[in-house]
Structures are given as structure tokens and as C-alpha cells.
Design an enzyme around this catalytic site. Structure first.
Site, PDB file in Angstrom:
ATOM      1  N   ARG A   1      30.889  41.375  32.341  1.00 27.37           N
ATOM      2  CA  ARG A   1      32.264  41.049  32.692  1.00 27.37           C
ATOM      3  C   ARG A   1      32.853  39.928  31.846  1.00 27.37           C
ATOM      4  NH1 ARG A   1      31.791  41.342  39.326  1.00 27.37           N
ATOM      5  NH2 ARG A   1      31.571  43.595  39.413  1.00 27.37           N
TER       6      ARG A   1
ATOM      7  N   SER B   1      37.448  49.197  39.979  1.00 29.19           N
ATOM      8  CA  SER B   1      35.992  49.000  39.971  1.00 29.19           C
ATOM      9  C   SER B   1      35.372  49.058  38.580  1.00 29.19           C
ATOM     10  CB  SER B   1      35.340  50.053  40.853  1.00 29.19           C
ATOM     11  OG  SER B   1      33.947  50.034  40.676  1.00 29.19           O
TER      12      SER B   1
ATOM     13  N   ALA C   1      28.518  36.520  55.106  1.00 28.14           N
ATOM     14  CA  ALA C   1      27.599  35.413  55.363  1.00 28.14           C
ATOM     15  C   ALA C   1      27.802  34.847  56.763  1.00 28.14           C
ATOM     16  CB  ALA C   1      27.777  34.324  54.307  1.00 28.14           C
TER      17      ALA C   1
END
Lengths: 250, 637
Positions: free
Chosen positions: B330, B284, B44
Site C-alpha cells: 500500500r 478494496s 477490540a
């Protein structure tokens, strides 16, 4: 495990540094190398001594912060591994371990094991980019790229900018770092319009920063935690030669 | 505290376009007269700093690392979502918008999420133009993979290093502007205070971490892209340096802090192995495509996994969620692992772990295929644990990974302090109570490349172009506050190190405000944290001085802020009497143990206002309207 550490201690950039020895009485083989140093540092801090300063951040082998020469090898004895991903099971009980900062004129020591790697950023500023402003890009699939080239460019782009290549080289050359960026962009169509000035400017900046030349020892490739191939140095040399012959008049 | 989200009127598909036209512009020749401060150089921050400089603003950018390329965005593995529909599998801007609102368990702001989905396609174009080496197919076009919470393939990736490649792209754009003299970059520079003058953000106080020097920096606007606060738990997958200080300092100067209790616990991380552990490593989410998660059926079963026959294994995700199985989202997968361990069926020395087993997929697909798909992850796992996951199942356990909460921002990404903009993980707006995989990279770059460059001009256009002075009383006051704090840390001369305090705080937060929360536990934490904080300020031991490189001192400042922030988190979790996404209150669950939302009373963002060190902060609400996605219960059964 019990260990004897010999660590480069240097209070500030101009101060005289020296190797200092420390006993580590309880290290676990499951610790990472940096966690072993954390434990020693806790111990030092508790005793009112200055803890050993070292750069680290992600501790996953990708940010490129950690930078120490362990027993003469940048990032230590494990192939393709940063110091933060090196584990103590690689060492034996009773080992002597020597820990030093990167040593190169272009990477001055700030404190203990911390060096200033700003030279790498300045090399990127000299040309390690594609000059496109935000907003005007065409649809991404308008630029088909052969899979082989994209994969090869990715192999070069995997460089984490840690500087181990420089620390490993007897000439303190930054050729592996610079060639990885030159190759990454030269392998892609997006990099073509600026390829001539990119390689000339980046190599020029590299020289200005005080890095040495390449004498084909391949120590850089052996030390690189991302196993970047020294073939990219050959590619950069070809790019540089081509650019020197055919560069346009400005 | 006034919370005006400034959501543009009109149909959701037209809001952003219309708004861009309505925003005032700054004439190209006047842009260089505006000074813009960007704090943070991750996706960002770097993308915003580069883009604003390209537009002509006078930009200064600050990062605490030795180079902007090291920000923690670099560690993201999986990929970045975009509604390109290159696979022709029915994706669209509306579908990405819908999936994100639903995945966030209906606690995000619709208008912001829609804009995110709209600009997602531009992000991929921009990154490819910069030379980001995304994975490609043999025909030369871009490849995609699937990720959790979606039924289409919209994730773009660069091996397992997507975050690295996107950050290097933004970093190169930033370095180009630094080279051109349009961005002044400050590395090893940590923001210690925000300066608010005449009700507007006017600058920051910065410590040079190499020399200890304190400096003042003024700007017409301050952009904070300072990441998340997961390290309040001490152990997390965040980088060691990641911290809440910038955001918390802004909160203390009047910026509202939204939903601090919304934290994401990622289900597949390598378990803790000892007290010395300094951080946790993620494996991952993609592994759950081929790995099966299980725990022994019998409590305290200490046999080696290969000795436990199938009949005595509990493949609990497949059992509880037959339609999603091992690919449950998740938050749900993490809670199920905790349940098994709480039940005494956890594995490994600590009993805090479950198995992620590839035995069946290796049998079905062959070792070679598994190696091709996950070789680098298996290699990393083996390096850390010294166990071979091809031969025995991985041991995994949930770990803190991301924080959805953050500083409150309006549609323009401006906080409740005029002139203070907040980007990326540091703000709260797009992910609600649970973030979907591959959406963090998307949001960081959307905010930096495409949103803030437009909305900032709307703010600056009304400001005088005279430069902001740093010799005002507000700057002086902020600088004194910062130096006084540093001196205080050094002068305590107590007995306990800063890391000891951080671990103790982390344990309280993890036990009381982690994967499952309840009233009694949170109330306990709210009494424990102030006691620990008091001890911190009496018994902290910091060596050395403030006028040198001093890593203990750096950590002391960060931990001091976590000590206050942790309490705010617990207060937020206590006040939110419902379960949603990553926030699971044990009192609010269905009969079969699923999260029970309360839309009637809690379909809002909770925004906290600082009221003084000894006062209880005020809780405000931004009511969330769902006009385009119908409120519904998430089910993965």
C-alpha cells in the site's frame, strides 16, 4: 441544482414537532444526500440557526446509522441503498423533497431525524446470539457447513439493523429484522442447541417493545437497503410454530 | 517517562505461554468485586467487554454511537488473517509473524507480533463457534483468499463484509452479557476525560450525547479501544465520528503517545469530487488482483481513457516494480500514484487521480468472471461516480485509511498510566510503520478476546477489592475540566463553523504530513497549526446549548483535540529523520526514489510525553530489538 426541502424539526423527545421548509440553492448532482444536508446545515449554523440533527457515521452504507424517510420512502427512492449512498443525481432541479424520521412507537424521536433504536438491541439481548464463552471453541474446520447454508446464512446476516423495515411497514413490524437474525443462526449448526428458546424469546421481546405484526405487504423487503428477503419471515414463522409445539418444559 | 515493555524472557515461541502462567489470577468469586470500564465497542472493545463479563468481572461499556453494533470496525471489507494453514501452502505462526514484522518495515515489537500470530488461530475458532458465516468451499470447510504482502492464502472472509460479520459476532456476545446483567452498556455516551487518582487510572468523565448530562464513572481499570485518528486529515475513509479525543485526553494525563506520524494511506479510493465532500470511500485492495494501474504518459492528456493507445499509457507499477507489479504494498503504490499526479499526469477534473483498468482482464476472463469477483464493488463505484467501470477504467486516488501509531503500551497492553489499557487500532504495538491488509481485524480481536483478559488479572490481583469512589477531588477536577471546555466552546460566539476549521486543519496536515513529508513543510505546519488553533478558540461558532443533543458541540470537542494532536504528529514526523513504511521523508530516499530506513539511529518507537500546553512535548525512545527477524531492506522490484 435548486431544491426545496421540507424537514421534520423536533427540538426534543417531548416537544411538538413540525415540517419546516428550506431552500437549497446550490446542490451538485455528485453530492450524496447527506452531503447535501451538510451544506444546508453549514448554512444554518452560519446564520445562527439550529442545524438539522441526523444520525450518520460510516457513510458507506454498512453501519446502519443513517435513518430518514425521503419522499415517503425509508432511505429514499433508490433500491438497495442507504441514505448515505443515495446521490443527488437521483433528483431533478427544482424538486420538492420531504424528509422525516423513522415513525414507529418503538422508535421514539430524540431530535429532528434522530430516533432511539434501543429496542433492536434489546431484541438481540433476548436471544440473538450463540451462548459460547471465549476460549473453549474447537477447531473451526471441525464444523463442516454446506456452502449453500453458509451462503444463505450470510444473506440473512447482512442486515445492518437500520430499522428501515419498521419505518416502511404500516404496522411498524420488526419481523424482517428479527427473522434475519433468527434465520442466520437457525441455518447454522452452531445455532441449533438454542434455536427453540431463541425464536420464542426474540419474538416475545419484539412484541413487548411495541412493534406490530406482519400482514404480508413486503414493504420491508422493498425498503431494505441490504435487500434482505421476506422469505426469512416465512422461515421465522416455521421456526416459531415448531418451537411453540415442541418447546421443552423448563 | 519510564518505558518498560515488560517483554517476558525466553524463546519467542514460549514467551506468551510462560507469561500467562506467571500472571497472577483473580479468584472467580472475587472477579465481580472489580469494576472494569471499556471505552469503545468495535472489535477490540466489544470482544474485551464480552469476554471480561463472561469471566465474571463487573463491566461497563461506552460507545458514542446509538448502538455498539455501529462501531467503524463494521466497514472493513477484505478479511482477517490467521495462521491456520488450512490450504497447506506452507503457512505457519512463524510465517505470519515474519510477514507482519517485515511488512511493518521493522518498526514493531517482535514479542507482541508473535503473540498476535499465535492467537490468530483461536480467533477463527471462536468466531466460527459464534456463528460468523465465513465463506466456505463445497466440501463445507472454510475458504481462504490471498492478500497483499503475503505469499500464502491465509485470509478468511465473509463476502466483502468481513468486518461487519466479525463485529456482529462480538456484538452478539456483548449483548448476551448485557442481557444477563453482567455488562452495563452506555450508548450515545462520549468519554471526555480520563481520571487518574493516586497515579492510577480510576475512571472516566462521560457526556450523554442525547441529553448533555455529564457523569462520573469509576473502575479498577480503564480499557480504551477507541480506534484511530485518521480524521485529523478531515477527509479519510474513517467514519465521520471517529476521533482522537479519548486517546489524546489520556496523553494529556500522562500516557505516552507512540509514533503518531505512522499513518496508512490506502492507494485505491474514489477521488475527491468537490469541496462539499464529507468522506472518502475505499475500493478494496483485492481489485488490484485483476485491475491494471496507469496514468497517461503525456502531461495534461485530457483525452478519454479509451482514446489513449497503449503506447501512450504508463503502467507505472508494472514498470517500476516488475516482480510485484500491481500488487505492490500500500505505501509504495500510494506514493507512485502521487508521483504521477505531481508530474502533471493525473486524470479527472481535479488532476488528482489515476486509472485502475479492467479492460484487459475482462477481455481475458470475460465480464461474468469479473462481475462475480467484484460485482458489489463495481456497483458501489457506479453509484458514487455515475461511471460504469466495466466500460471505462475506475479513477482512483490514495486516501488516509488507518493509523499505526497510538498510545504506547507494554506487553500487557498497559499504557504508561497504571490501570489504563489500550486495545486495537488505538495502541501502537503490532503494525510498525505499515499495516498489512487483513491484519487490523486480527489485532482488534486478538487484543479483546485473548490478550487483555489474561493480562488484566495480573494487574487487578494486586489491587484492593474495595470499590473506587467518584467523590474524590480528582474526579471533581476532571469533571470541571470537561464542563468548562464545553461552556467555552459555546461562549466563544465567533463567526466560523467547526467544520470549516476541521477542513482547514485537514488541508495543512494532508499537504505537509501526508504521503510525502519534508523538513521545511513540517516546520511550516508546526507554525501554521498553532495559529489556526488560536483562531479556533477565538472565532468558533457553536449554536444551541450543552444540555441537549448538539452535534456541532460534539464535533467541536473532537476538532479541538485534533488541533493539538495534528501538531504532535508533525513534530514526530519531523524528528524521525528516515523514511519507513507509511512515513516518507523526501530527504531520505534512495536514488530511484524508494524509502531509505536508518536502522542505526531510528530502530525505535518514538514515545511522546505531554509537558504542558505551552511546552514542547518530550520525545522518548523504546529501542526495538530484532532477534528473530533479520533487519533487511524491503524490495518489491
Amino acid at each position: 441544482m435548486k431544491l426545496k426541502l421540507h424537514v421534520w424539526r423536533q427540538k426534543s423527545p417531548k416537544a411538538q414537532g413540525k415540517m419546516t421548509s428550506y431552500d437549497v440553492k446550490q446542490a451538485s448532482p455528485d453530492m450524496s444526500f447527506l452531503e447535501m444536508l451538510d451544506v444546508l446545515n453549514e448554512d444554518l449554523a452560519q446564520k445562527g440557526e439550529d442545524p438539522i440533527a441526523f444520525d450518520h457515521d460510516c457513510r458507506e452504507g454498512i453501519c446502519g446509522s443513517c435513518s430518514m424517510v425521503i419522499n415517503g420512502q425509508p432511505h429514499g427512492p433508490e433500491q438497495g441503498t442507504t441514505a448515505c449512498q443515495l446521490h443527488m443525481r437521483k433528483f431533478k432541479d427544482g424538486d420538492d423533497i420531504f424528509i422525516e424520521p423513522w415513525r414507529a412507537k418503538a422508535f421514539p424521536v430524540l431530535k429532528d431525524l434522530i430516533v432511539d433504536r434501543g429496542a433492536f438491541d434489546r431484541i438481540i439481548q433476548a436471544g440473538g446470539f450463540v451462548s459460547v464463552n471465549t476460549g473453549g471453541a474447537q477447531d473451526a474446520n471441525c464444523i463442516p457447513i454446506p456452502k449453500h447454508n453458509a451462503d444463505l446464512a450470510m444473506d440473512a446476516a447482512a442486515c445492518i439493523g437500520c430499522g428501515a423495515c419498521v419505518a416502511a411497514c404500516k404496522n411498524s413490524s420488526a419481523m424482517l429484522f428479527v427473522s434475519a437474525k433468527v434465520s442466520h443462526l437457525a441455518l447454522l449448526p452452531q445455532g441449533q442447541p438454542e434455536k427453540t428458546r431463541r425464536v420464542l424469546n426474540m419474538v416475545n421481546q419484539m412484541d413487548k417493545e411495541g412493534f406490530g405484526n406482519c400482514t404480508n405487504q413486503y414493504e420491508c423487503e422493498a425498503a431494505c437497503p441490504k435487500e434482505i428477503s421476506a422469505n426469512f419471515i416465512a422461515k421465522m414463522n416455521r421456526e416459531y410454530l415448531g418451537a411453540s409445539f415442541f418447546s421443552q418444559e423448563e | 517517562m519510564k518505558l518498560d515493555a515488560k517483554i517476558p524472557s525466553g524463546p519467542i515461541e514460549e514467551k506468551w505461554n510462560n507469561h500467562k502462567f506467571d500472571l497472577k489470577l483473580v479468584n472467580p468469586a472475587n472477579k465481580r468485586k472489580y469494576d472494569v470500564i471499556v471505552v469503545g465497542s468495535g472489535l477490540a472493545g466489544a470482544s474485551a467487554a464480552a469476554t471480561l463479563a463472561e469471566l465474571g468481572y463487573n463491566v461497563s461499556c461506552f460507545c458514542f454511537q446509538d448502538s455498539p453494533r455501529r462501531a467503524h470496525s463494521i466497514a472493513a471489507q477484505g478479511g482477517i488473517n490467521a495462521a491456520k494453514n488450512y490450504q497447506g501452502d506452507g503457512d505457519s505462526v512463524h510465517r505470519l509473524f515474519y510477514d507482519t514484522v517485515k511488512g511493518g518495515d521493522f518498526r514493531s515489537r517482535e514479542a507482541n507480533v508473535h503473540r498476535l500470530a499465535e492467537v490468530s488461530v483461536n480467533i477463527i475458532d471462536q468466531c466460527v463457534a459464534q456463528g460468523v458465516p465465513f465463506a466456505r468451499e463445497y466440501g463445507g470447510l472454510l475458504d481462504n483468499r490471498s492478500f497483499g504482502g503475503a505469499q500464502v492464502s491465509r485470509t478468511f472472509y465473509a463476502k466483502g463484509q468481513t468486518g461487519q460479520q466479525l463485529l456482529i459476532g462480538a456484538y452478539q456476545a456483548l449483548e448476551r452479557q448485557i442481557g444477563l446483567g453482567r455488562v452495563k452498556m452506555y450508548t450515545r455516551a462520549e468519554m471526555l476525560e480520563l481520571v487518574v487518582d493516586n497515579g492510577r487510572a480510576a475512571g472516566i468523565i462521560v457526556r450523554d450525547l442525547a441529553t448533555g448530562e455529564i457523569t462520573r464513572h469509576a473502575g479498577h481499570a480503564v480499557l480504551m479501544a477507541t480506534g484511530g485518528y485518521g480524521n485529523v486529515f478531515y477527509l479519510s475513509t474513517n467514519a465521520k465520528g471517529s476521533n482522537v479525543t479519548a486517546a489524546y485526553r489520556a496523553y494529556k494525563k500522562g500516557a505516552g503517545f507512540a509514533n503518531p506520524c505512522f499513518t496508512q494511506i490506502h492507494p485505491t479510493c474514489i477521488p475527491v469530487s468537490g469541496d462539499y465532500q464529507s468522506k472518502l470511500t475505499l475500493m478494496s485492495e483485492s481489485l488490484r488482483n485483476d485491475g491494471r494501474v496507469w496514468a497517461p504518459k503525456n502531461k495534461g492528456d485530457k483525452r478519454a481513457p479509451s482514446q489513449i493507445p497503449d503506447a501512450e499509457r504508463d503502467y507505472y507499477l508494472e514498470r517500476k516494480y516488475p516482480s510485484y507489479g500491481n500488487l505492490a504494498p500500500r505505501d509504495i503504490a500510494s506514493r507512485a500514484a502521487k508521483e504521477a499526479c505531481d508530474d502533471g499526469r493525473g486524470v479527472g477534473d481535479t488532476g488528482l487521480g489515476v486509472y485502475l483498468d479492467f479492460r484487459d482482464s475482462i477481455k481475458r476472463l470475460g465480464k461474468h468472471t469479473i462481475q462475480e469477483r467484484y460485482g458489489n464493488l463495481f456497483h458501489m463505484y457506479q453509484k458514487i461516480t455515475a461511471e460504469n467501470p466495466y466500460e471505462m477504467p475506475m479513477r482512483i486516488f490514495p486516501a488516509v485509511h488507518y493509523t499505526m501509531g497510538g498510545l504506547w503500551v507494554d506487553y500487557n497492553l498497559m499504557s504508561t498510566i497504571p490501570g489504563l489499557f489500550v486495545l486495537g487500532e488505538a495502541n501502537f504495538s503490532d503494525h510498525g510503520a505499515n499495516r498489512l491488509g487483513a491484519s487490523a481485524l486480527m489485532q482488534g480481536l486478538a487484543d479483546g478476546y485473548f490478550v487483555v483478559p489474561s493480562t488484566l488479572s495480573g494487574y487487578l490481583a494486586d489491587l484492593p477489592r474495595t470499590s473506587i469512589a467518584t467523590d474524590t477531588s480528582e474526579f471533581k477536577k476532571a469533571e470541571t475540566e470537561a464542563t468548562d471546555r464545553l461552556n467555552q466552546f459555546i461562549n466563544i460566539k465567533g463567526k466560523k463553523t467547526v467544520d470549516t476549521f476541521h477542513r482547514e486543519l485537514g488541508k495543512i496536515i494532508w499537504d505537509r504530513c501526508g504521503m510525502a513529508r519534508n523538513k521545511a513543510g513540517l516546520e511550516k505546519a508546526i507554525s501554521q497549526i498553532p495559529a489556526l488553533r488560536e483562531e479556533f478558540w477565538k472565532n468558533l461558532k457553536i449554536n444551541g446549548t450543552g444540555s441537549e443533543l448538539n452535534q456541532e458541540l460534539e464535533r467541536a470537542g473532537r476538532v479541538a483535540d485534533f488541533m493539538e494532536f495534528g501538531e504532535l504528529m508533525c513534530r514526530d514526523a519531523l524528528a524521525r529523520e528516515e523514511s519507513c513504511g507509511g512515513h516518507f521523508r523526501e530527504e531520505h530516499q534512495t536514488e530511484d526514489g524508494e524509502a531509505k530506513r536508518d536502522d542505526e539511529n531510528f530502530a525505535h518507537a518514538a514515545v511522546w510525553e505531554y509537558k504542558g500546553d505551552t511546552a514542547i512535548p518530550a520525545r522518548h525512545k523504546e529501542q526495538l530489538e530484532f532477534e528473530n527477524v533479520k533487519l533487511a531492506t524491503r524490495s518489491y522490484k
